[in-house]
Design a protein around this motif. Structure first.
Motif, PDB file in Angstrom:
ATOM      1  N   GLU A   1       0.854  -0.705  -0.257  1.00  0.00           N
ATOM      2  CA  GLU A   1      -0.570   0.132  -0.104  1.00  0.00           C
ATOM      3  C   GLU A   1       1.200   1.101   0.497  1.00  0.00           C
ATOM      4  OE1 GLU A   1      -3.322  -0.585  -0.662  1.00  0.00           O
ATOM      5  OE2 GLU A   1      -2.948  -3.181   0.119  1.00  0.00           O
ATOM      6  N   VAL A   2       0.620   2.268  -0.975  1.00  0.00           N
ATOM      7  CA  VAL A   2       1.657   3.612  -1.270  1.00  0.00           C
ATOM      8  C   VAL A   2       0.059   4.786  -0.739  1.00  0.00           C
ATOM      9  CG1 VAL A   2       2.534   4.746  -2.583  1.00  0.00           C
ATOM     10  CG2 VAL A   2       2.249   2.362  -2.535  1.00  0.00           C
ATOM     11  N   GLY A   3       0.853   5.912   0.358  1.00  0.00           N
ATOM     12  CA  GLY A   3       0.116   6.494   0.583  1.00  0.00           C
ATOM     13  C   GLY A   3       1.098   7.962   0.935  1.00  0.00           C
ATOM     14  N   VAL A   4      -0.180   8.740   0.809  1.00  0.00           N
ATOM     15  CA  VAL A   4       0.617  10.025   0.786  1.00  0.00           C
ATOM     16  C   VAL A   4      -0.027  11.232   2.026  1.00  0.00           C
ATOM     17  CG1 VAL A   4       1.413  10.724  -1.471  1.00  0.00           C
ATOM     18  CG2 VAL A   4      -0.744  11.176  -0.489  1.00  0.00           C
ATOM     19  N   ASN A   5       0.324  12.180   2.323  1.00  0.00           N
ATOM     20  CA  ASN A   5      -0.329  12.582   3.796  1.00  0.00           C
ATOM     21  C   ASN A   5       0.077  14.739   2.891  1.00  0.00           C
ATOM     22  OD1 ASN A   5      -0.507  14.144   5.555  1.00  0.00           O
ATOM     23  ND2 ASN A   5      -0.266  12.744   7.072  1.00  0.00           N
ATOM     24  N   ASP A   6      -0.941  15.130   2.208  1.00  0.00           N
ATOM     25  CA  ASP A   6      -0.687  16.463   2.141  1.00  0.00           C
ATOM     26  C   ASP A   6      -0.151  17.358   3.334  1.00  0.00           C
ATOM     27  OD1 ASP A   6      -1.367  16.285  -0.363  1.00  0.00           O
ATOM     28  OD2 ASP A   6      -3.858  16.379   0.217  1.00  0.00           O
ATOM     29  N   ASP A   7      -0.044  17.216   4.150  1.00  0.00           N
ATOM     30  CA  ASP A   7       0.630  18.004   5.195  1.00  0.00           C
ATOM     31  C   ASP A   7       2.396  17.374   5.087  1.00  0.00           C
ATOM     32  OD1 ASP A   7      -1.369  19.318   6.029  1.00  0.00           O
ATOM     33  OD2 ASP A   7      -1.746  17.426   7.782  1.00  0.00           O
TER      34      ASP A   7
ATOM     35  N   ASP B   1       6.783  15.662   0.204  1.00  0.00           N
ATOM     36  CA  ASP B   1       7.740  15.505   0.264  1.00  0.00           C
ATOM     37  C   ASP B   1       8.417  13.856   0.876  1.00  0.00           C
ATOM     38  OD1 ASP B   1       8.044  17.632  -1.558  1.00  0.00           O
ATOM     39  OD2 ASP B   1       9.303  18.788   0.287  1.00  0.00           O
ATOM     40  N   THR B   2       6.865  13.463   0.985  1.00  0.00           N
ATOM     41  CA  THR B   2       6.787  11.844   1.215  1.00  0.00           C
ATOM     42  C   THR B   2       6.415  11.205   0.861  1.00  0.00           C
ATOM     43  OG1 THR B   2       7.917  12.977   3.871  1.00  0.00           O
ATOM     44  CG2 THR B   2       7.006  10.820   4.050  1.00  0.00           C
ATOM     45  N   VAL B   3       6.943  10.328   1.125  1.00  0.00           N
ATOM     46  CA  VAL B   3       5.405   8.947   0.405  1.00  0.00           C
ATOM     47  C   VAL B   3       5.493   7.742   1.786  1.00  0.00           C
ATOM     48  CG1 VAL B   3       5.218   6.409  -1.254  1.00  0.00           C
ATOM     49  CG2 VAL B   3       6.102   9.411  -2.411  1.00  0.00           C
ATOM     50  N   PHE B   4       4.224   7.273   1.578  1.00  0.00           N
ATOM     51  CA  PHE B   4       4.217   6.212   2.550  1.00  0.00           C
ATOM     52  C   PHE B   4       3.837   4.303   2.236  1.00  0.00           C
ATOM     53  CE2 PHE B   4       3.694   9.915   4.524  1.00  0.00           C
ATOM     54  CZ  PHE B   4       4.009  10.247   5.587  1.00  0.00           C
ATOM     55  N   VAL B   5       5.186   4.036   2.751  1.00  0.00           N
ATOM     56  CA  VAL B   5       4.793   2.180   2.337  1.00  0.00           C
ATOM     57  C   VAL B   5       4.301   1.627   3.200  1.00  0.00           C
ATOM     58  CG1 VAL B   5       5.746   0.372   0.578  1.00  0.00           C
ATOM     59  CG2 VAL B   5       6.577   3.027   0.113  1.00  0.00           C
ATOM     60  N   VAL B   6       3.629   0.302   3.105  1.00  0.00           N
ATOM     61  CA  VAL B   6       3.369  -0.656   4.019  1.00  0.00           C
ATOM     62  C   VAL B   6       2.753  -2.101   3.387  1.00  0.00           C
ATOM     63  CG1 VAL B   6       1.647  -1.556   6.214  1.00  0.00           C
ATOM     64  CG2 VAL B   6       1.706   0.840   5.211  1.00  0.00           C
ATOM     65  N   GLU B   7       4.181  -2.820   3.863  1.00  0.00           N
ATOM     66  CA  GLU B   7       3.879  -4.198   2.856  1.00  0.00           C
ATOM     67  C   GLU B   7       3.506  -4.708   3.809  1.00  0.00           C
ATOM     68  OE1 GLU B   7       7.137  -4.802   1.002  1.00  0.00           O
ATOM     69  OE2 GLU B   7       8.240  -2.666   2.224  1.00  0.00           O
ATOM     70  N   LEU B   8       2.686  -5.592   3.609  1.00  0.00           N
ATOM     71  CA  LEU B   8       2.938  -7.295   4.016  1.00  0.00           C
ATOM     72  C   LEU B   8       3.233  -8.337   3.240  1.00  0.00           C
ATOM     73  CD1 LEU B   8      -0.962  -7.212   5.181  1.00  0.00           C
ATOM     74  CD2 LEU B   8       1.442  -7.095   6.739  1.00  0.00           C
TER      75      LEU B   8
END
Length: 100
Positions: free
Chosen positions: A39-45, A48-55
């Protein structure tokens, strides 16, 4: 035992959407080697960061994925978009209230 890997990828300013598009391209190779979720995510706050959660089915499946030619090519293509700032953690999943 299910293995979870959660992390942050620092992105060169203005390149977040390009990295997200790259990371969300369908990859049947990941499923075949044991990736249960990516799962790839972003936070507009934090633009300049992308969040990734893997199972993964196991830590070994995750490690084996890094040797796949498709994964190596994906990492090489993403590298120019990254700022070099990384964070995260990993753990073995021991349970969930969502399933037995």
């Amino acid at each position: 035992m299910t293995f979870a890997n959660a992390g942050t990828l620092g992105v060169i300013p203005g390149k977040r959407d390009e990295l997200v598009a790259h990371l969300t391209q369908r990859s049947d190779a990941l499923t075949q080697i044991g990736c249960l979720a990516y799962e790839v995510g972003v936070n507009d706050d934090d633009p300049d960061t992308v969040f990734v959660v893997e199972l993964w089915e196991s830590a070994e499946a995750h490690q084996a994925s890094l040797a796949l030619p498709e994964v190596q090519a994906s990492i090489a293509a993403a590298r120019p978009l990254l700022s070099g700032s990384f964070g995260g953690f990993h753990f073995n999943v021991v349970g969930s209230p969502l399933h037995d």
